[in-house]
Design an enzyme around this catalytic site. Structure first.
Site, PDB file in Angstrom:
ATOM      1  N   GLU A   9      -7.139   8.595   6.321  1.00 16.33           N
ATOM      2  CA  GLU A   9      -7.431   9.177   7.630  1.00 16.33           C
ATOM      3  C   GLU A   9      -7.978  10.604   7.568  1.00 16.33           C
ATOM      4  OE1 GLU A   9      -3.952   8.666  10.083  1.00 16.33           O
ATOM      5  OE2 GLU A   9      -4.143   6.488  10.114  1.00 16.33           O
ATOM      6  N   TYR A  15      -3.851   0.977  15.682  1.00 14.96           N
ATOM      7  CA  TYR A  15      -2.630   0.903  16.477  1.00 14.96           C
ATOM      8  C   TYR A  15      -2.879   0.649  17.956  1.00 14.96           C
ATOM      9  CZ  TYR A  15      -0.139   2.913  12.485  1.00 14.96           C
ATOM     10  OH  TYR A  15       0.404   3.130  11.244  1.00 14.96           O
ATOM     11  N   HIS A  25      -2.828  11.091   0.621  1.00 16.94           N
ATOM     12  CA  HIS A  25      -2.358  10.778   1.974  1.00 16.94           C
ATOM     13  C   HIS A  25      -1.645  12.009   2.544  1.00 16.94           C
ATOM     14  CE1 HIS A  25      -0.840   7.347   4.764  1.00 16.94           C
ATOM     15  NE2 HIS A  25      -0.512   8.483   5.327  1.00 16.94           N
ATOM     16  N   ASN A  71      -6.884   1.744   9.796  1.00 13.53           N
ATOM     17  CA  ASN A  71      -5.537   1.805  10.349  1.00 13.53           C
ATOM     18  C   ASN A  71      -5.675   1.684  11.859  1.00 13.53           C
ATOM     19  OD1 ASN A  71      -4.740   2.325   7.747  1.00 13.53           O
ATOM     20  ND2 ASN A  71      -4.332   4.501   8.073  1.00 13.53           N
ATOM     21  N   ARG A 111       0.843  -1.190   0.000  1.00 19.72           N
ATOM     22  CA  ARG A 111       0.000   0.000   0.000  1.00 19.72           C
ATOM     23  C   ARG A 111       0.880   1.243   0.000  1.00 19.72           C
ATOM     24  NH1 ARG A 111      -2.033   2.968   4.672  1.00 19.72           N
ATOM     25  NH2 ARG A 111      -3.630   4.434   4.009  1.00 19.72           N
ATOM     26  N   GLU A 125      -3.040  -0.402   8.094  1.00 17.15           N
ATOM     27  CA  GLU A 125      -1.855  -0.016   8.868  1.00 17.15           C
ATOM     28  C   GLU A 125      -1.961  -0.637  10.246  1.00 17.15           C
ATOM     29  OE1 GLU A 125      -0.976   4.192   9.267  1.00 17.15           O
ATOM     30  OE2 GLU A 125      -1.379   4.563   7.149  1.00 17.15           O
TER      31      GLU A 125
END
Ligand SMILES: *[C@@H]1O[C@H](CO)[C@@H](O)[C@H](O)[C@H]1NC(C)=O
Ligand SMILES: *[C@@H]1O[C@H](CO)[C@@H](O)[C@H](O)[C@H]1NC(C)=O
Ligand SMILES: *[C@@H]1O[C@H](CO)[C@@H](O)[C@H](O)[C@H]1NC(C)=O
Length: 519
Positions: free
Chosen positions: A204, A345, A158, A343, A113, A417
């Site tokens: 995002e 985390y 992005h 994404n 990606r 991500e």
């Protein structure tokens, strides 16, 4: 002990202990399970890859006709980025892309990606010509990926856009940005869509809105008190306008793709959201606050895109400050995605501010009268990563997949991500950085949680590690490293596999990498 197997008598005692002391025992049990993750725990055609973005890796910031982006200007403003780092050279991927593709190939990855630099293709947005040399660069990347059997997943935008759009009409503050975005997307579909089958319109959008227009620490650095002291901005309103324009830009690009390209090219399209997990600080008192927080972060984007309008809770709290979709808008925004892309985390706790005292910021409608914290009774939710605000909480991976499954059924999911940055307190020498066993542990544990969510019906189709290599981590510069490969930014730009690159290689059954970090 694998989840899903029958409960051993020992395990039921264990559960009893768990009730007495949920923290310590819960953690240990999870860790043991995580050791077992294997490639065969995932479907045969699952995508495993790495993620990057143009400004963070390419460098070559003035080469071959590229225009100046918002991030070029921002990173050149002293004091904005740690160590005054810039993306002028970054990982020099602009010249080393063949080597980087080979790194992924040798690890055994079957997907990559990356994002397209808007200013390489359209140096001045709609107000100038298409730059053929920029198009050639991405053609070479796409062709070489396909030669190696690596599926390109392309993010159209992005974070980096032509500075001219900022100076002319304040970029995302204006509905004109929708037209510029659609124009750019159209060129991408036309030039690359014969070979690119997975498109993500925007990366995002929430971070664009919140960091750029509420906190003001990303360009264009708009904010107002109590959120920050920027020279311009309105933190209570602007993020809402910026999101609205991004959502419409996304929906118009998807509509264009579906009308003119999709049938012929056979690809699919989505939008990438930052999807962290939020648990109630107090299971009873803060449960609604956690729901509200998720509505304000995930629902803000996916409710319009899946169902055609913002969440009711947002309208209730924000009233007329929240922009409205016209009936016409609703028609094309509703259902404007073929897959979800998240994404993920970290996980944090959410506290309710209607009933308890919070900071001035938390008490604003735009913060949904909620506050987040990584602490419960003085105990951190998980180990702190090198990136401030990120904690290692593997169960969050399972929870985000369950959340998407419940709220937006029938959507297939890509985890686009997921990654770990080591605290600098763990050592700053090359040897310390490449011996990243904590990163291996991170990926193993999050992958195990992902596999569990999939066994329970989560329709996940791919997983991308952030990131292939250490890169320009926005305002953290080169100080924060998420890479599977170490990059020497000060001198040689040489890529050096960390232990985690070796781990991925053996997990995926790739070729052994040339040399070992301990050499
Ligand atoms: C960044 O640049 C500013 C202005 O030139 C300077 O005052 C500051 O010390 C620099 N910071 C670092 C960490 O080099
Ligand atoms: C903004 O400036 C005021 C007054 O100097 C200060 O008290 C406050 O902490 C600043 N706010 C932020 C978010 O930096
Ligand atoms: C999901 O798919 C099922 C079966 O095709 C269908 O009945 C249901 O309405 C769909 N739900 C949504 C929200 O699209």
């Amino acid at each position: 002990m694998r989840m899903g197997t029958k409960m051993h008598p020992f395990f039921s005692c264990f559960l009893l202990l768990l009730l007495v002391s949920p923290h310590s025992y819960g953690e240990k049990e999870e860790e043991d399970e995580f050791e077992e993750i294997k490639r065969s725990d995932f479907p045969k055609h699952f995508f495993f890859g790495a993620s990057t973005s143009s400004y963070q890796i390419e460098g070559g910031y003035l080469e071959d006709g590229k225009g100046i982006s918002n991030w070029d200007v921002f990173s050149h403003t002293p004091g904005k980025i740690i160590n005054n780092d810039t993306g002028d050279v970054a990982d020099d991927h602009y010249h080393r892309y063949l080597e980087d593709i080979e790194l992924m190939h040798s690890m055994g990855m079957n997907a990559y990606r990356f994002s397209i630099s808007w200013t390489r293709i359209l140096p001045r947005g709609r107000f100038g010509k298409v730059n053929k040399r920029g198009i050639n660069f991405y053609n070479k990347i796409i062709d070489n990926l396909l030669l190696k059997g690596i599926e390109p997943f392309v993010t159209i935008y992005h974070f980096d856009y032509p500075m001219e759009l900022e100076t002319r009409y304040e970029s995302w503050m204006s509905s004109q940005m929708q037209d510029d975005f659609v124009d750019f997307a159209n060129i991408c579909f036309e030039e690359f869509g014969d070979r690119v089958k997975y498109w993500m319109t925007i990366n995002e959008p929430e971070m664009v809105a919140i960091l750029g227009y509420k906190k003001g620490n990303f360009p264009p650095a708009h904010c107002s008190p109590p959120f920050g002291n920027c020279s311009i901005g309105n933190s209570d309103r602007e993020p809402l306008i910026v999101m609205h324009n991004q959502l419409l830009a996304h929906a118009k690009a998807v509509s264009l793709y579906r009308t003119h390209f999709q049938e012929k090219q056979g690809g699919s399209i989505g939008i990438t959201i930052s999807m962290q997990m939020y648990e109630p600080l107090d299971q009873q008192l803060d449960r609604k606050a956690a729901d509200r927080f998720l509505a304000f972060h995930v629902g803000w984007i996916y409710d319009p895109i899946v169902y055609g309008d913002y969440p009711k809770k947002m309208r209730e709290i924000l009233g007329s400050e929240l922009p409205s979709f016209s009936d016409e808008d609703k028609k094309y925004i509703k259902g404007s995605l073929d897959f979800t892309s998240i994404n993920h985390y970290t996980t944090k706790y959410v506290k309710d501010c209607f009933h308890s005292s919070c900071t001035d910021e938390a008490n604003r409608p735009i913060n949904a009268f909620t506050e987040t914290t990584p602490y419960r009774n003085g105990i951190l939710i998980g180990d702190q990563m090198g990136m401030p605000g990120l904690y290692v909480v593997p169960r969050g991976m399972e929870k985000v997949i369950n959340y998407i499954k419940q709220k937006y059924p029938n959507q297939s999911i890509f985890v686009t991500e997921n990654g770990y940055s080591m605290p600098t307190s763990d050592g700053n020498k090359v040897e310390d950085i490449v011996n990243d066993w904590k990163r291996i542990k991170f990926h193993k544990s999050y992958l195990a949680a992902l596999a569990k969510a999939m066994r329970n019906g989560g329709h996940v189709r791919g997983y991308f590690a952030w990131s292939l290599m250490d890169n320009f981590e926005w305002i953290r510069g080169y100080d924060t490293r998420f890479g599977l490969f170490y990059v020497d930014h000060l001198k040689t730009l040489e890529r050096r596999p960390k232990l985690s690159a070796h781990w991925f290689t053996s997990f995926l059954g790739g070729y052994p990498l040339n040399f070992h970090p301990s050499e």
